[in-house]
Design a protein around this motif. Structure first.
Motif, mmCIF file in Angstrom:
data_model
loop_
_atom_site.group_PDB
_atom_site.id
_atom_site.type_symbol
_atom_site.label_atom_id
_atom_site.label_comp_id
_atom_site.label_asym_id
_atom_site.label_seq_id
_atom_site.Cartn_x
_atom_site.Cartn_y
_atom_site.Cartn_z
ATOM 1 N N ILE A 4 12.561 3.981 7.470
ATOM 2 C CA ILE A 4 13.413 3.832 6.332
ATOM 3 C C ILE A 4 14.057 5.085 5.935
ATOM 4 O O ILE A 4 15.646 5.726 6.216
ATOM 5 C CB ILE A 4 13.219 3.760 5.038
ATOM 6 C CG1 ILE A 4 12.037 2.354 4.688
ATOM 7 C CG2 ILE A 4 13.632 4.070 3.848
ATOM 8 C CD1 ILE A 4 11.401 2.246 4.060
ATOM 9 N N VAL A 5 13.135 6.497 6.712
ATOM 10 C CA VAL A 5 13.839 8.183 6.025
ATOM 11 C C VAL A 5 14.748 7.719 7.196
ATOM 12 O O VAL A 5 15.768 8.879 7.532
ATOM 13 C CB VAL A 5 12.961 8.485 6.179
ATOM 14 C CG1 VAL A 5 13.220 10.103 5.896
ATOM 15 C CG2 VAL A 5 11.889 8.289 5.091
ATOM 16 N N PRO A 46 3.082 3.292 -2.328
ATOM 17 C CA PRO A 46 2.992 3.444 -3.873
ATOM 18 C C PRO A 46 5.099 3.416 -3.973
ATOM 19 O O PRO A 46 5.420 4.401 -3.413
ATOM 20 C CB PRO A 46 2.707 5.218 -3.671
ATOM 21 C CG PRO A 46 2.005 5.731 -2.696
ATOM 22 C CD PRO A 46 1.960 5.252 -1.908
ATOM 23 N N LEU A 97 6.240 11.442 2.402
ATOM 24 C CA LEU A 97 5.911 10.751 2.684
ATOM 25 C C LEU A 97 5.118 9.548 3.478
ATOM 26 O O LEU A 97 3.852 9.042 2.577
ATOM 27 C CB LEU A 97 7.578 9.728 2.242
ATOM 28 C CG LEU A 97 8.636 10.138 1.763
ATOM 29 C CD1 LEU A 97 9.556 9.154 1.621
ATOM 30 C CD2 LEU A 97 8.025 9.310 0.261
ATOM 31 N N VAL A 154 10.591 15.866 3.861
ATOM 32 C CA VAL A 154 10.547 14.769 2.606
ATOM 33 C C VAL A 154 10.092 13.453 3.890
ATOM 34 O O VAL A 154 8.628 13.080 3.191
ATOM 35 C CB VAL A 154 12.010 13.751 2.662
ATOM 36 C CG1 VAL A 154 12.423 12.300 2.486
ATOM 37 C CG2 VAL A 154 12.901 14.454 2.247
ATOM 38 N N ILE A 209 14.025 16.424 -1.592
ATOM 39 C CA ILE A 209 15.119 15.407 -1.120
ATOM 40 C C ILE A 209 16.401 15.296 -2.282
ATOM 41 O O ILE A 209 17.479 15.381 -1.207
ATOM 42 C CB ILE A 209 14.728 14.067 -2.325
ATOM 43 C CG1 ILE A 209 14.031 13.110 -1.344
ATOM 44 C CG2 ILE A 209 15.953 13.159 -2.500
ATOM 45 C CD1 ILE A 209 13.162 11.746 -1.962
ATOM 46 N N ASN A 210 16.295 16.429 -2.792
ATOM 47 C CA ASN A 210 18.084 16.881 -4.046
ATOM 48 C C ASN A 210 18.457 17.772 -2.209
ATOM 49 O O ASN A 210 19.372 18.375 -2.643
ATOM 50 C CB ASN A 210 17.448 18.077 -4.567
ATOM 51 C CG ASN A 210 16.688 17.081 -5.822
ATOM 52 O OD1 ASN A 210 17.044 15.694 -5.877
ATOM 53 N ND2 ASN A 210 15.699 17.031 -6.991
ATOM 54 N N SER A 214 1.019 -1.486 -0.110
ATOM 55 C CA SER A 214 -0.183 -0.078 -0.101
ATOM 56 C C SER A 214 0.704 1.428 0.182
ATOM 57 O O SER A 214 0.613 2.160 -0.246
ATOM 58 C CB SER A 214 -0.949 -0.381 0.839
ATOM 59 O OG SER A 214 -0.036 -0.034 2.038
ATOM 60 N N ALA A 255 17.245 7.866 -0.964
ATOM 61 C CA ALA A 255 17.177 8.674 0.317
ATOM 62 C C ALA A 255 17.968 8.437 1.361
ATOM 63 O O ALA A 255 18.685 9.304 1.889
ATOM 64 C CB ALA A 255 15.609 9.736 0.796
ATOM 65 N N ALA A 256 17.563 6.790 2.071
ATOM 66 C CA ALA A 256 17.718 6.751 2.995
ATOM 67 C C ALA A 256 19.275 5.403 2.913
ATOM 68 O O ALA A 256 20.015 7.125 4.018
ATOM 69 C CB ALA A 256 17.136 5.482 3.907
ATOM 70 N N ALA A 295 18.209 7.289 7.081
ATOM 71 C CA ALA A 295 19.304 8.901 6.476
ATOM 72 C C ALA A 295 20.145 9.260 6.834
ATOM 73 O O ALA A 295 20.064 8.901 8.159
ATOM 74 C CB ALA A 295 18.603 9.556 5.534
ATOM 75 N N THR A 313 1.886 8.706 1.559
ATOM 76 C CA THR A 313 1.469 6.719 1.840
ATOM 77 C C THR A 313 0.085 6.583 1.708
ATOM 78 O O THR A 313 -0.529 5.575 2.128
ATOM 79 C CB THR A 313 2.398 6.371 2.260
ATOM 80 O OG1 THR A 313 3.793 6.635 2.079
ATOM 81 C CG2 THR A 313 2.081 5.088 2.645
ATOM 82 N N VAL A 363 8.529 16.233 -2.628
ATOM 83 C CA VAL A 363 8.433 15.212 -2.529
ATOM 84 C C VAL A 363 10.739 15.449 -3.492
ATOM 85 O O VAL A 363 11.783 15.589 -2.723
ATOM 86 C CB VAL A 363 8.099 13.986 -3.053
ATOM 87 C CG1 VAL A 363 9.315 13.057 -2.436
ATOM 88 C CG2 VAL A 363 6.714 14.241 -2.113
ATOM 89 N N VAL A 364 10.404 15.311 -4.480
ATOM 90 C CA VAL A 364 11.337 15.629 -4.923
ATOM 91 C C VAL A 364 12.411 17.018 -4.762
ATOM 92 O O VAL A 364 13.833 16.622 -5.077
ATOM 93 C CB VAL A 364 11.205 15.868 -6.816
ATOM 94 C CG1 VAL A 364 12.830 15.514 -7.586
ATOM 95 C CG2 VAL A 364 10.802 14.328 -7.259
ATOM 96 N N VAL A 419 7.964 3.594 6.561
ATOM 97 C CA VAL A 419 8.301 5.182 5.328
ATOM 98 C C VAL A 419 9.571 5.883 6.898
ATOM 99 O O VAL A 419 10.623 6.394 6.641
ATOM 100 C CB VAL A 419 7.264 5.815 5.196
ATOM 101 C CG1 VAL A 419 7.801 6.995 4.922
ATOM 102 C CG2 VAL A 419 6.671 5.363 4.034
#
Lengths: 300, 327
Positions: free
Chosen positions: B44-45, A145, B296, B292, B284-285, A143, A155-156, B48, B300, B280-281, B41
């Motif tokens: 994961i982030v 995307p 995200l 971010v 991130i940049n 779920s 990114a991580a 970073a 989601t 988002v892009v 999410v």
């Protein structure tokens, strides 16, 4: 008088009634499909062009070296696809860049296949609590995307070819898990599985000898179609600047370079995109052909 | 009539109650999914490198000072505590501030969201407009040149990266012909090219689904019955066949909504469309981690929510699904 009188007759009978293996059957159906054969031919041409490029061009001399007297030349005999803003030959870069697309596509699918299929088979075979846990985790990942999940991973972990493969691979896991589970569930109920159990085969023997081989067809089709998908996702991430780092000639990255010059040098965006599309198209054709060949019932 | 009225109402009420209960149950089931999705999410982030202290601390701050600051801000707390704190903030509409321009993440996100939703809807509209007629024609004239052309369209649509399609549209329709603007979001004409870009990939999928679903339906006896009793062919196709073939098509459209939210990243980058994908892009940049994470997680959660809404909507549309779920 016996019907089979000599060796020649015997051979003829064997030949006539020879059992075709599943793969021979699939190949026989596959050959009939014009689309699939076109796909194979295109793929062979693209792959051999990329392989030949490997021998003709030198990475430092032809692919990344900047020569400003040659910059932004339109397509000509010397540079069939023109040159980019640093004077690098786009044709050479596209041929060289094929390796990134193919390697990411294949490695990512190997990752999603090995994780996803294993989980799916376990879920489908054992059922119950194990299945519930695996499928709920799959639901969660499915779920999110897929592009966003891949972006979060890059990114991580930073930008590199390996991270890109991993990110695109992880994204494909839920699809494999679902297909494998569904496929195993149709096989588990068959009589021959029951017979194997009755004959005293252990769980793992049944799994490896009977369940896995008989539930592979949809998974193999899934593999082909996912390679196409993975190539698009990977080039998309590179297009956003999250994939293969510059100056490596990844097709998506080249598209992103061309974007800045789209007004006057549109050929820079034409050719890399065309390369992605032709490759993906060929793989999709093969995938469709395989699906029809493996399951004639599905053929429309 | 009045004699039956009471019993009919009882049945209807029972049905409505079941639907409401079903909807509530599905909404409740969404909560663990949302929590799990945001946890994944956030995790994961969180991997970073770099944190807020590196950004806000003055350049001459010693490592000890930075460590103290981290301790004070709670950045050294265990992951799960930081996550809980983040989710508390989410409930209050506070997801922190952007590192780059110090704007409120929550506010920026929801100011951009309408643009993305507009684009997703316009794309879906284009997809249906192209795909359903193509799919129907292709199924009705199976094996003919019309079928072949539709199938080739489907394959090309699936194989073409949609950011490239966007660039091609810009080259032809805005640079060569000057018909539509190539970027921005001013006026109705600026949404045409992005909507076609989003719509084409979906159209390919919807077209293939329509075709196979129609082929499934045309074999049914009730179509022969309809023809036999003299129903005109057009009515047979659009009323009797298409209506029954609609469920798989709606399913694909529904799942595509979630995909469109993520895929917006590409289209919005190509057309400089000011939606959440572009946000988002950009974030991130510029290594803007709170932005971010916020984008995200919110996207989601929104995607899961939309998929669920579509799921519930079927139950209202299709009596067969309703029967299965309202037990």
């Amino acid at each position: 008088m016996p019907i089979i009188q000599n060796e020649t007759d015997k051979k003829a009978v064997i030949k006539r009634y020879k059992r075709r293996s599943m793969w021979a059957e699939v190949w026989r159906n596959f050959k009939k499909s014009k689309g699939a054969m076109t796909g194979i031919i295109i793929l062979i041409v693209v792959l051999s062009a990329c392989t030949i490029g490997e021998f003709i061009y030198d990475y430092h001399e032809d692919i990344v070296k900047q020569s400003f007297d040659q910059r932004l030349l339109r397509p000509s005999w010397k540079h069939p696809f023109g040159t980019d803003q640093y004077g690098r030959d786009i044709f050479a870069r596209i041929l060289y860049g094929g390796r990134y697309s193919f390697s990411v596509g294949v490695v990512a699918v190997i990752i999603s296949f090995s994780i996803g299929t294993t989980l799916g088979i376990v879920a489908g075979y054992y059922g119950g609590v194990i299945e519930n846990i695996i499928m709920r985790i799959t639901d969660v990942f499915a779920s999110i995307p897929s592009v966003l999940l891949a972006i979060a991973i890059t990114a991580a972990f930073g930008q590199s070819l390996l991270v890109l493969m991993f990110a695109v691979g992880v994204v494909g896991v839920p699809a494999f898990c679902r297909v494998a589970r569904a496929s195993v569930m149709t096989v588990v109920g068959q009589e021959y599985v029951e017979a194997a159990h009755a004959a005293g085969a252990k769980n793992w023997q049944v799994l490896i000898r009977h369940i896995v081989p008989n539930s592979m067809a949809p998974i193999i089709v899934q593999c082909t179609l996912r390679v196409a998908q993975a190539i698009i996702t990977a080039s998309g991430l590179s297009f956003l600047g999250l994939g293969v780092p510059t100056p490596s000639p990844e097709w998506g990255g080249m598209l992103s370079d061309g974007r800045a010059y789209i007004r006057d040098y549109s050929y820079m965006t034409m050719f890399p995109g065309l390369a992605i599309m032709i490759t993906v198209l060929a793989i999709n054709l093969i995938g469709d052909g395989l699906r029809d060949a493996m399951d004639p019932k599905l053929k429309r | 009539m009045i004699r039956y009225y009471k019993s009919i109402m009882i049945i209807l009420n029972r049905e409505r109650d079941l639907m409401i209960r079903y909807t509530i149950r599905r909404l409740l089931m969404l909560i663990p999914i949302l929590i799990a999705v945001s946890l994944v999410v956030y995790f994961i982030v969180d991997l970073a490198p770099g944190d807020v202290v590196d950004v806000i601390a003055p350049d001459d701050a010693s490592p000890e000072d930075k460590e103290l600051l981290r301790e004070m801000m709670g950045l050294n707390d265990p992951f799960i505590i930081r996550y809980a704190r983040y989710m508390q903030g989410l409930m209050r509409g506070d997801l922190g501030k952007s590192y780059v321009n110090n704007r409120d993440v929550f506010e920026v996100y929801f100011s951009r969201l309408p643009n993305t939703l507009l684009l997703a809807l316009a794309g879906a509209f284009v997809a249906v407009l192209i795909a359903v007629p193509l799919g129907v024609v292709s199924a009705m004239h199976r094996g003919s040149w019309k079928d072949a052309i539709s199938m080739i369209f489907g394959l090309l649509g699936l194989s073409m990266p949609n950011f490239w399609l966007g660039l091609l549209l810009i080259i032809f329709f805005s640079l060569k012909l000057g018909l539509f603007p190539s970027y921005g979001s001013e006026g109705w004409s600026s949404i045409v090219l992005p909507a076609i870009t989003v719509g084409t990939a979906q159209a390919a999928l919807v077209m293939r689904t329509t075709r196979s679903s129609m082929l499934e339906v045309v074999r049914q006896d009730y179509l022969r019955t309809a023809r036999a009793k003299g129903v005109p062919e057009r009515t047979v196709i659009y009323k009797h066949a298409l209506r029954n073939a609609l469920i798989p098509i709606v399913t694909v459209m529904g799942t595509q909504l979630g995909v469109a939210l993520g895929g917006a990243v590409f289209t919005e980058t190509v057309f400089a469309w000011p939606g959440v994908g572009r946000l988002v892009v950009d974030a991130i940049n510029s290594r803007d981690i709170p932005m971010v994470t916020g984008c995200l997680i919110l996207t989601t959660m929104l995607a899961s929510f939309l998929i669920l809404l579509v799921d519930i909507a079927y139950a209202f549309i299709d009596p067969r699904i309703k029967a299965r779920y309202t037990k």
